[in-house]
Design a protein around this motif. Sequence first.
Motif, PDB file in Angstrom:
ATOM      1  N   LYS A 206      27.777  -1.677  20.365  1.00  0.00           N
ATOM      2  CA  LYS A 206      26.836  -2.184  20.894  1.00  0.00           C
ATOM      3  C   LYS A 206      26.241  -0.769  21.981  1.00  0.00           C
ATOM      4  CE  LYS A 206      27.659  -7.167  21.179  1.00  0.00           C
ATOM      5  NZ  LYS A 206      27.095  -8.333  21.728  1.00  0.00           N
ATOM      6  N   VAL A 207      25.139  -1.035  22.534  1.00  0.00           N
ATOM      7  CA  VAL A 207      24.667  -0.198  23.491  1.00  0.00           C
ATOM      8  C   VAL A 207      25.598  -0.182  24.729  1.00  0.00           C
ATOM      9  CG1 VAL A 207      22.542   0.707  24.783  1.00  0.00           C
ATOM     10  CG2 VAL A 207      22.215  -0.243  22.508  1.00  0.00           C
ATOM     11  N   ILE A 208      26.020   0.865  25.006  1.00  0.00           N
ATOM     12  CA  ILE A 208      27.208   1.044  26.172  1.00  0.00           C
ATOM     13  C   ILE A 208      26.401   1.168  27.569  1.00  0.00           C
ATOM     14  CG2 ILE A 208      29.206   1.669  27.128  1.00  0.00           C
ATOM     15  CD1 ILE A 208      29.514  -0.011  24.417  1.00  0.00           C
ATOM     16  N   VAL A 209      26.597   0.436  28.411  1.00  0.00           N
ATOM     17  CA  VAL A 209      25.753   0.468  29.891  1.00  0.00           C
ATOM     18  C   VAL A 209      27.087   0.857  30.664  1.00  0.00           C
ATOM     19  CG1 VAL A 209      24.490  -0.251  31.584  1.00  0.00           C
ATOM     20  CG2 VAL A 209      23.998  -1.018  29.333  1.00  0.00           C
ATOM     21  N   HIS A 210      27.087   2.191  31.389  1.00  0.00           N
ATOM     22  CA  HIS A 210      28.413   2.490  32.106  1.00  0.00           C
ATOM     23  C   HIS A 210      28.037   3.385  33.401  1.00  0.00           C
ATOM     24  CE1 HIS A 210      28.440   6.523  30.568  1.00  0.00           C
ATOM     25  NE2 HIS A 210      27.617   6.274  29.825  1.00  0.00           N
ATOM     26  N   GLY A 211      29.026   3.511  33.919  1.00  0.00           N
ATOM     27  CA  GLY A 211      29.016   4.590  35.175  1.00  0.00           C
ATOM     28  C   GLY A 211      30.020   5.530  34.961  1.00  0.00           C
ATOM     29  N   HIS A 212      30.888   5.748  36.105  1.00  0.00           N
ATOM     30  CA  HIS A 212      32.039   6.588  36.215  1.00  0.00           C
ATOM     31  C   HIS A 212      32.054   8.109  36.162  1.00  0.00           C
ATOM     32  CE1 HIS A 212      36.382   7.371  36.000  1.00  0.00           C
ATOM     33  NE2 HIS A 212      36.309   7.705  34.776  1.00  0.00           N
ATOM     34  N   THR A 213      31.266   8.564  35.498  1.00  0.00           N
ATOM     35  CA  THR A 213      31.126  10.084  35.457  1.00  0.00           C
ATOM     36  C   THR A 213      29.570  10.453  35.887  1.00  0.00           C
ATOM     37  OG1 THR A 213      32.591  10.274  33.624  1.00  0.00           O
ATOM     38  CG2 THR A 213      31.007  12.073  33.893  1.00  0.00           C
ATOM     39  N   PRO A 214      29.759  10.969  37.322  1.00  0.00           N
ATOM     40  CA  PRO A 214      28.393  11.210  37.935  1.00  0.00           C
ATOM     41  C   PRO A 214      27.461  12.386  37.052  1.00  0.00           C
ATOM     42  CG  PRO A 214      30.220  12.034  39.288  1.00  0.00           C
ATOM     43  CD  PRO A 214      30.958  11.456  38.059  1.00  0.00           C
ATOM     44  N   MET A 215      26.189  12.182  36.987  1.00  0.00           N
ATOM     45  CA  MET A 215      25.367  12.855  36.323  1.00  0.00           C
ATOM     46  C   MET A 215      24.081  13.124  37.204  1.00  0.00           C
ATOM     47  SD  MET A 215      26.520  13.560  33.137  1.00  0.00           S
ATOM     48  CE  MET A 215      27.533  12.635  32.028  1.00  0.00           C
ATOM     49  N   GLU A 216      23.570  14.405  37.036  1.00  0.00           N
ATOM     50  CA  GLU A 216      22.251  14.567  38.056  1.00  0.00           C
ATOM     51  C   GLU A 216      21.516  13.474  37.836  1.00  0.00           C
ATOM     52  OE1 GLU A 216      20.437  18.330  38.366  1.00  0.00           O
ATOM     53  OE2 GLU A 216      22.355  19.280  37.967  1.00  0.00           O
ATOM     54  N   ALA A 217      20.927  13.181  36.579  1.00  0.00           N
ATOM     55  CA  ALA A 217      20.146  11.907  36.301  1.00  0.00           C
ATOM     56  C   ALA A 217      20.680  11.091  35.335  1.00  0.00           C
ATOM     57  CB  ALA A 217      18.844  12.686  35.550  1.00  0.00           C
ATOM     58  N   PRO A 218      20.064   9.736  35.343  1.00  0.00           N
ATOM     59  CA  PRO A 218      20.625   8.655  34.527  1.00  0.00           C
ATOM     60  C   PRO A 218      20.540   9.155  33.054  1.00  0.00           C
ATOM     61  CG  PRO A 218      18.868   7.868  35.855  1.00  0.00           C
ATOM     62  CD  PRO A 218      18.860   9.335  36.053  1.00  0.00           C
ATOM     63  N   GLN A 219      21.670   8.718  32.483  1.00  0.00           N
ATOM     64  CA  GLN A 219      21.703   9.249  30.979  1.00  0.00           C
ATOM     65  C   GLN A 219      21.362   8.058  29.988  1.00  0.00           C
ATOM     66  OE1 GLN A 219      23.978  12.401  30.000  1.00  0.00           O
ATOM     67  NE2 GLN A 219      22.754  12.763  31.986  1.00  0.00           N
ATOM     68  N   VAL A 220      20.007   8.199  29.534  1.00  0.00           N
ATOM     69  CA  VAL A 220      19.391   6.927  28.564  1.00  0.00           C
ATOM     70  C   VAL A 220      19.558   7.682  27.086  1.00  0.00           C
ATOM     71  CG1 VAL A 220      17.685   5.732  28.065  1.00  0.00           C
ATOM     72  CG2 VAL A 220      18.380   6.109  30.715  1.00  0.00           C
ATOM     73  N   THR A 221      20.265   7.310  26.562  1.00  0.00           N
ATOM     74  CA  THR A 221      20.201   7.654  24.937  1.00  0.00           C
ATOM     75  C   THR A 221      20.028   6.413  24.094  1.00  0.00           C
ATOM     76  OG1 THR A 221      22.629   7.705  24.404  1.00  0.00           O
ATOM     77  CG2 THR A 221      21.744   9.498  25.591  1.00  0.00           C
ATOM     78  N   ARG A 222      20.116   6.391  22.846  1.00  0.00           N
ATOM     79  CA  ARG A 222      20.057   5.308  21.971  1.00  0.00           C
ATOM     80  C   ARG A 222      21.084   4.489  22.092  1.00  0.00           C
ATOM     81  NH1 ARG A 222      19.786   5.424  15.603  1.00  0.00           N
ATOM     82  NH2 ARG A 222      19.466   3.450  15.120  1.00  0.00           N
ATOM     83  N   HIS A 223      22.411   5.119  22.344  1.00  0.00           N
ATOM     84  CA  HIS A 223      23.748   4.231  22.123  1.00  0.00           C
ATOM     85  C   HIS A 223      24.268   4.187  23.431  1.00  0.00           C
ATOM     86  CE1 HIS A 223      23.117   4.141  17.832  1.00  0.00           C
ATOM     87  NE2 HIS A 223      23.202   5.372  17.822  1.00  0.00           N
ATOM     88  N   ARG A 224      23.833   4.617  24.463  1.00  0.00           N
ATOM     89  CA  ARG A 224      24.385   4.624  25.617  1.00  0.00           C
ATOM     90  C   ARG A 224      23.536   4.714  27.046  1.00  0.00           C
ATOM     91  NH1 ARG A 224      26.416   8.811  28.694  1.00  0.00           N
ATOM     92  NH2 ARG A 224      26.232  10.557  27.890  1.00  0.00           N
TER      93      ARG A 224
END
Length: 259
Positions: A206-224
Amino acid sequence: MFSRLFGQRKSAAPPSTDGRLVYAVGDIHGRSDLLGSLLRELARDAEASAPAQAPLLVFLGDYVDRGPGSAEVVETILETARASPFEVRALKGNHEEALLQFLDDAAFGVTWAEHGGSATLASYGVQPPAARTDLEAWARARAEFDAGLPAHHRDFYSGLELMLEVGDYAFVHAGVRPGVPLARQAEKDLLWIRGEFLQASGPFGKVIVHGHTPMEAPQVTRHRLGLDTGAYATGVLTAARLDDSGQKIIQARAARAAA
Ligand SMILES: [Mn+2]
């Protein structure tokens, strides 16, 4: 405060939420100030959207540690579950696992304090040990925390969910182990995984919606969708708004980052 719209995919329909309006909130880490701002924004958005069914509000874990308002964050989530237009679901993060481990074993405080646990204790009115490796002081702090922790907070921590599936989406704290079916994921991976998940291209079932690893910007890809923008340090708390028409990022920003 700003919102950014991600357009619908050109090649295929967006992932389905089974007709539901869903909001997912990334790692809060004691930033009750940002949570308040974000929830007001989400409530405005939900009201304007006038969904047929109560909108789902999913918290992705890591409510406590580091920031100053851990107890307040949990109180706000519980209050939102009690009295708001949202149906609230709360996932377990590795920091809530650490809190529960400390309740079981005072000596774990030495490790917990390295990851921001002292701020959580302080938010509950418990003075953390002055010397991090003083086991007798940790035993006293644990007993005081255990005795003073409100019952509804204890129930909250012990009742957190590991995964929530809605339509084409699966919500988890950290991620999933590539190649393992969602139903067979190990708790340790759901709470802790980083590189093996983040470096995989998917698909993950499924498309995984997650947190845990901080990134400068939200990571929006096809699969997560990665929604941890390091609120504690950056002053930016991120949510995703999902429905059958697409995905949108909604953020709350502090005037300045935490001191
Ligand atoms: Mn985490």
